[in-house]
Design a protein around this motif. Structure first.
Motif, PDB file in Angstrom:
ATOM      1  N   ARG A  62       0.839  -1.199   0.000  1.00  0.00           N
ATOM      2  CA  ARG A  62       0.000   0.000   0.000  1.00  0.00           C
ATOM      3  C   ARG A  62       0.874   1.249   0.000  1.00  0.00           C
ATOM      4  O   ARG A  62       0.522   2.263  -0.606  1.00  0.00           O
ATOM      5  N   LEU A  91     -15.540   9.030  -6.408  1.00  0.00           N
ATOM      6  CA  LEU A  91     -14.531   8.684  -5.405  1.00  0.00           C
ATOM      7  C   LEU A  91     -15.182   8.221  -4.106  1.00  0.00           C
ATOM      8  O   LEU A  91     -14.706   7.273  -3.461  1.00  0.00           O
ATOM      9  N   ALA A  97     -16.240   4.466  -3.987  1.00  0.00           N
ATOM     10  CA  ALA A  97     -15.210   3.454  -4.223  1.00  0.00           C
ATOM     11  C   ALA A  97     -15.429   2.199  -3.387  1.00  0.00           C
ATOM     12  O   ALA A  97     -15.315   1.072  -3.879  1.00  0.00           O
ATOM     13  N   ARG A  98     -15.755   2.354  -2.107  1.00  0.00           N
ATOM     14  CA  ARG A  98     -15.968   1.188  -1.245  1.00  0.00           C
ATOM     15  C   ARG A  98     -17.155   0.353  -1.726  1.00  0.00           C
ATOM     16  O   ARG A  98     -17.115  -0.881  -1.700  1.00  0.00           O
ATOM     17  N   ASN A 138     -16.185  -1.766  -4.588  1.00  0.00           N
ATOM     18  CA  ASN A 138     -15.457  -2.954  -4.133  1.00  0.00           C
ATOM     19  C   ASN A 138     -16.419  -4.047  -3.673  1.00  0.00           C
ATOM     20  O   ASN A 138     -16.209  -5.235  -3.938  1.00  0.00           O
ATOM     21  N   ASP A 186      -8.613  -2.664  -6.319  1.00  0.00           N
ATOM     22  CA  ASP A 186      -9.182  -1.865  -5.232  1.00  0.00           C
ATOM     23  C   ASP A 186      -9.554  -0.477  -5.750  1.00  0.00           C
ATOM     24  O   ASP A 186      -8.676   0.327  -6.086  1.00  0.00           O
ATOM     25  N   HIS A 187     -10.855  -0.174  -5.806  1.00  0.00           N
ATOM     26  CA  HIS A 187     -11.306   1.095  -6.374  1.00  0.00           C
ATOM     27  C   HIS A 187     -10.915   2.300  -5.530  1.00  0.00           C
ATOM     28  O   HIS A 187     -10.918   3.426  -6.026  1.00  0.00           O
ATOM     29  N   ARG A 188     -10.575   2.101  -4.279  1.00  0.00           N
ATOM     30  CA  ARG A 188     -10.127   3.223  -3.446  1.00  0.00           C
ATOM     31  C   ARG A 188      -8.821   3.804  -3.958  1.00  0.00           C
ATOM     32  O   ARG A 188      -8.547   4.995  -3.755  1.00  0.00           O
TER      33      ARG A 188
END
Length: 343
Positions: free
Chosen positions: A5, A220, A223-224, A227, A286-288
């Protein structure tokens, strides 16, 4: 793929830094080259962070702030909007070959633009054609959704087919209008449909920035949820997610951002297709991380293509829509070949 990360966050910071550098270079170079220090002084002066005393001439100030700055800002916003919209649409349909125009947005914008030109209204005000293009895009999206919806549900394959049908229908309408237009109006339409950032003014910035920025922030924030949806509709419903309202809301948001982008820049292809796919390879699903990276990389890509188009064969200029196609088409063919090998 970047492993940790920490490395992925560093990559995002690198994209921000690279976007600033590319933007400054784009402000400095063109038919009139201006030293980078003068460009930076001009920008800081207009932002109230520099007194500007003897740091640049009036001519340099006019070129940078009134000609190139709107062009660069439109490039940043359109590139970011198309990039993140492509990532969202690919995530919704779980297909790396989906782009933001799949719902008929681009075809609707073309129909609206050619109608404004044919009526002669586009010559009265520079904002008429973008507004007609926006209206055509939104109408195309609603028509696509209306045709695809059955009993309150929208099957993915049905939506894709409806988008193709709407695109073909509006393409026929556009072709029909073009056949009765005179040569001058036809050239005006061809100039717009190729896609470009030239002749952008602050009025275009005022039109584009608020809706595109709002749409980017909404995507944005989702994003979660993207996912969760990526795990499957059954799993998403099991955790209490309203799948259809979310899918519809985020899809319409992506379509609206694409529509505004097309209306101020013309039809610019491949940004929403190849950029999200490249970011997914580097950062994972991961879209975040994927969504902000796609927005930043899309902005860098579009501003960079515009810069290359202006400096590669001076004093002639290659429009940015041509540059993105020249760069994006080979990558798209590579993607198709790789997918064929996987089957």
């Amino acid at each position: 793929m970047l492993s940790s990360r920490h490395n992925k966050n560093i990559f995002l910071l690198f994209l921000i830094f690279f976007l600033i550098v590319v933007s400054l270079i784009s402000l400095s170079y063109g038919q009139i080259n201006i030293p980078l220090k003068n460009t930076l002084a001009t920008v800081l002066y207009h932002l109230g962070m520099w007194d500007g005393d003897n740091a640049f001439t009036k001519e340099q100030d006019a070129v940078i702030w009134f000609i190139r700055m709107p062009r660069v800002l439109i490039g940043i916003m359109v590139g970011a909007g198309l990039g993140i919209s492509g990532a969202v649409m690919q995530g919704l349909f779980n297909n790396p070959l989906v782009d933001p125009g799949i719902t008929g947005v681009s075809a609707g914008a073309a129909a609206g633009a050619v109608l404004a030109i044919a009526l002669g209204w586009s010559a009265e005000n520079i904002l008429v054609m973008p507004m007609f293009a926006l209206g055509g895009s939104i109408s195309a999206v609603f028509l696509t959704v209306f045709l695809a919806m059955r009993r309150g549900k929208i099957p993915v394959m049905t939506l894709l087919l409806a988008g193709v049908v709407v695109g073909m229908l509006l393409g026929a309408v556009t072709a029909g209008i073009l056949t009765v237009m005179n040569e001058q109006k036809l050239q005006s339409y061809l100039f717009w449909i190729i896609g470009g950032l030239d002749y952008r003014r602050w009025e275009h910035v005022y039109i584009a920035v608020p809706p595109i920025l709002t749409g980017i922030l909404i995507m944005l924030a989702a994003a979660r949820h993207l996912n969760v949806l990526a795990m499957g509709e059954t799993e998403a419903r099991a955790v209490g997610m309203a799948v259809l309202p979310f899918r519809m809301g985020i899809m319409l948001t992506a379509a609206a951002v694409t529509a505004v982008s097309v209306c101020v820049s013309g039809n610019i292809g491949f940004v929403g297709l190849i950029i999200p796919h490249m970011m997914r390879i580097l950062l994972g699903p991961d879209h975040r991380l994927l969504l902000p990276a796609s927005a930043l990389a899309g902005a860098v890509f579009l501003v960079g293509c515009d810069l290359l188009g202006r400096v590669i064969i001076p004093p002639a200029e290659i429009r940015v829509g041509i540059m993105t196609a020249l760069i994006g088409a080979p990558y798209f063919l590579y993607l198709l070949r790789r997918m064929q090998r996987n089957f």
